[in-house]
Motif scaffolding. Structure first.
Motif, short mmCIF file in Angstrom:
data_model
loop_
_atom_site.label_atom_id
_atom_site.label_comp_id
_atom_site.label_asym_id
_atom_site.label_seq_id
_atom_site.Cartn_x
_atom_site.Cartn_y
_atom_site.Cartn_z
N VAL A 211 65.60 28.02 70.29
CA VAL A 211 64.97 26.65 70.71
C VAL A 211 66.02 25.63 70.80
CG1 VAL A 211 62.73 27.32 69.92
CG2 VAL A 211 64.18 26.31 68.30
N TRP A 212 67.12 25.61 70.15
CA TRP A 212 68.10 24.71 70.18
C TRP A 212 69.39 25.35 69.61
CZ3 TRP A 212 71.18 22.87 65.87
CH2 TRP A 212 71.88 21.67 66.22
N SER A 213 70.54 24.99 70.23
CA SER A 213 71.87 25.10 69.80
C SER A 213 72.93 24.26 70.01
CB SER A 213 72.31 26.57 70.20
OG SER A 213 72.80 26.60 71.54
N ASP A 214 73.85 24.08 69.29
CA ASP A 214 75.32 23.49 69.67
C ASP A 214 76.30 24.40 69.68
OD1 ASP A 214 77.60 21.93 70.02
OD2 ASP A 214 76.28 20.31 69.18
N GLU A 215 76.74 24.76 70.85
CA GLU A 215 77.85 25.95 70.92
C GLU A 215 79.35 25.40 70.62
OE1 GLU A 215 77.01 29.20 71.05
OE2 GLU A 215 74.82 28.45 71.11
N ILE B 69 83.39 25.73 62.43
CA ILE B 69 82.10 26.36 62.86
C ILE B 69 81.79 26.33 64.23
CG2 ILE B 69 79.55 25.83 63.12
CD1 ILE B 69 79.81 23.72 60.67
N ASP B 70 81.79 28.03 64.54
CA ASP B 70 81.64 28.14 65.96
C ASP B 70 80.18 27.69 66.79
OD1 ASP B 70 82.55 29.66 68.19
OD2 ASP B 70 81.29 31.65 67.50
N VAL C 138 85.38 25.40 68.59
CA VAL C 138 84.93 25.51 67.40
C VAL C 138 84.87 24.01 66.96
CG1 VAL C 138 85.56 27.70 66.49
CG2 VAL C 138 86.96 25.60 66.30
N LEU C 139 84.00 23.64 65.90
CA LEU C 139 83.71 22.26 65.30
C LEU C 139 84.79 22.42 64.02
CD1 LEU C 139 82.44 19.32 64.76
CD2 LEU C 139 80.83 20.76 63.38
N LYS C 140 85.56 21.35 63.94
CA LYS C 140 86.54 21.57 62.80
C LYS C 140 86.08 20.14 62.06
CE LYS C 140 90.29 23.72 64.91
NZ LYS C 140 91.67 23.85 65.43
N ILE C 141 85.69 20.23 60.65
CA ILE C 141 85.45 19.24 59.81
C ILE C 141 86.66 19.23 58.77
CG2 ILE C 141 84.07 18.16 58.10
CD1 ILE C 141 81.75 19.06 59.54
#
Length: 556
Positions: free
Chosen positions: A332-336, A549-550, A378-381
């Motif tokens: 129903v929702w995602s952030d790739e 985070i992938d 990827v998201l990098k924090i």
């Protein structure tokens, strides 16, 4: 009677030879042989148009005798039963019109018997060819081996016999108790192998390997220690080739219940001669909840105790590997995180600033690209040392994306540096109005600053009686959290909340309407803190480290 067909057989009592030990046994009194044994049969639904019955295959038998204690019936279809009153109902399940020789033994004192027999012709129209094909294969001579689905949680569970929980679900989510994948107590039964074979006459069943598990309550009933495995010296009907018959399900769960909003299949099968599939509770009739080429879900009743739910697979599980089966499959929702630059503003906003964040944390949160960026998919924090202080980022979906129930996944690799405190978590969407912990908190993943090989899963809520934070959590060892990506998951429904890593359960909490996780929306938070109550002492040589985070996905 116009709609009932009777068959009555009479036989003279047979002579019985007694041994000397019987003659000397005075504890049972005089040994008297039953006489005048009769048997009659009432085939249900017989009339002028249906001389062999209505297709249900049900026949009511009545036997009488003089000097009897009980009656033993052999129905000629591989099944036997005992009826102290002499009255018994039996369903013949072989499709078509078939003739059966039914033998009854009238049993007297000392076990002496007199017998008689009769033939009945009965019509049975019930069949479930697809279920038979799934269990054994389509052709005569085909066979298939089934195993416990030990690699998924909830492959055995216990529920009520007659009651649901108000939502029509008798199985799985409504279980009173359930077990984990590769459950330690049940390990002794995971070598079981069950073979269904198609013959010209129908299906046969045989347990070809393993032991029988006897649960505690049934162990008490038969006088053995329960919750362990036994061989055929205790589970005496375990081995040998047995016949399998199919019949319509008649239980309340099958007629009125559902599994994942789908009705039960409506088919049951019985294993002759007391046969059973590894779980010994004195019952041989299985309601099929569902069956496919690879998965069999069944329900078996332990009389006077409860209904056991069991899952089998035709693909032998690899010991130690886990395959968690989610009830949520629609994305129903995602952030790739596949667009370089700042995080998607339609999904994420920021908490910024310092002040310890209630946990004596050392960092200042920013929205600066040095602390948070999407690149290379990827998201990098990134937490960074800045002089005597630290900067990092706390992303949240508050006001943008929130969810009630479902499967929440984050595929992430964690920082390795001492003192970093990464977290993937959720807060109730009513946080701004009711505050914490009344809003509820779900920590899908936390990692302490000192232990980089353990994942923490924790739930927080308000304990109304003390007006303080209540929490419940567990940990799971994950050796390569900082070098490899792992799947961190929340499985969340009205009935329960399960936190997992790589589909291995970390902790389960039973949901209820007095908890903030019931019928409430929650939003996501992704952050890396420094120091504080879980971060602890920071490595003095620390410069920077990241959580990557992938993707983040929500299924319902």
């Amino acid at each position: 009677m116009n709609n009932i067909k009777y068959y009555i057989g009479l036989v003279l009592a047979v002579a019985v030879l007694f041994t000397s030990c019987q003659e000397d046994d005075t504890s049972i009194g005089d040994i008297v042989t039953p006489t005048n044994v009769t048997i009659s049969a009432e085939i249900v639904g017989v009339d002028a148009d249906n001389p062999y019955g209505d297709g249900s295959g049900v026949v009511n038998f009545t036997s009488t005798a003089d000097n009897e204690i009980t009656y033993q019936f052999n129905f000629g279809d591989g099944k036997t039963d005992v009826a102290p009153s002499g009255e018994i109902e039996h369903r013949f399940t072989t499709t078509g019109i078939n003739t059966y020789t039914v033998v009854v033994n009238a049993v007297g004192t000392g076990g002496v018997k007199s017998s008689t027999a009769m033939e009945v012709e009965v019509y049975s129209s019930f069949s479930d060819v697809e279920a038979e094909d799934f269990l054994s294969g389509e052709l005569v001579g085909d066979s298939k081996t089934w195993y416990w689905a030990a690699d998924i949680p909830l492959h055995v569970g216990l529920g009520p016999i007659e009651d649901d929980y108000g939502n029509g679900e008798f199985a799985y989510e409504a279980w009173w108790g359930s077990i984990l994948a590769w459950d330690e107590e049940k390990y002794c039964m995971y070598s079981d192998e069950f073979v269904f074979t198609r013959t010209e006459e129908g299906l046969t069943f045989e347990q070809t390997a393993g032991l029988a598990f006897i649960p505690g309550a049934y162990g008490d009933e038969i006088g053995v220690t329960g919750d362990t495995c036994y061989d055929e010296t205790v589970a005496t009907t375990m081995y040998g080739v047995k016949t399998v018959s199919f019949l319509p399900s008649t239980s309340k769960a099958a007629l009125e219940g559902s599994y994942n909003d789908e009705a039960y299949r409506g088919t049951a099968f019985e294993i002759s001669d007391g046969g059973f599939m590894g779980w010994y509770v004195g019952a041989s009739s299985y309601d099929i909840i569902s069956v496919t080429e690879n998965t069999l879900r069944v329900r078996i009743i332990q009389p006077g105790f409860g209904a056991w739910y069991q899952v089998f697979t035709s693909s032998k599980p690899v010991e130690g590997e886990v395959d968690f089966e989610s009830e949520f499959n629609d994305l129903v929702w995602s952030d790739e995180f596949d667009t370089d630059g700042a995080p998607d503003a339609t999904n994420w906003t920021y908490d910024t600033g310092a002040g310890g964040w209630g946990n004596q944390e050392l960092q200042t949160y920013t929205d600066d690209a040095s602390n948070v960026i999407v690149e290379d998919g990827v998201l990098k924090i990134t937490a960074i040392k800045d002089g005597d202080t630290y900067t990092s980022t706390r992303l949240k979906s508050q006001g943008l994306q929130s969810f009630k129930y479902g499967r929440v996944e984050a595929y992430a690799k964690l920082p390795a540096s001492q003192g970093t405190w990464p977290a993937i978590w959720m807060l109730g969407s009513n946080f701004d109005t009711v505050g914490w912990p009344s809003c509820g908190e779900i920590d899908i993943m936390e990692q302490t600053g000192a232990d980089k090989e353990t994942s923490l899963g924790t739930f927080h809520w308000l304990d109304v009686s003390s007006s303080t934070n209540a929490s419940y959590g567990e940990t799971l060892a994950v050796s390569d959290m900082t070098s490899e990506f792992h799947l961190y998951t929340l499985e969340w429904s009205e009935e329960h909340l399960i936190i997992l890593v790589d589909n291995v359960e970390v902790v389960t909490l039973t949901n209820s309407d007095d908890l903030p996780f019931y019928d409430k929306n929650f939003f996501m938070i992704l952050n890396v803190a420094m120091g504080g109550s879980l971060g602890g002492d920071v490595d003095p040589d620390f410069t920077q480290d990241s959580m990557e985070i992938d993707y983040v996905r929500v299924y319902q």
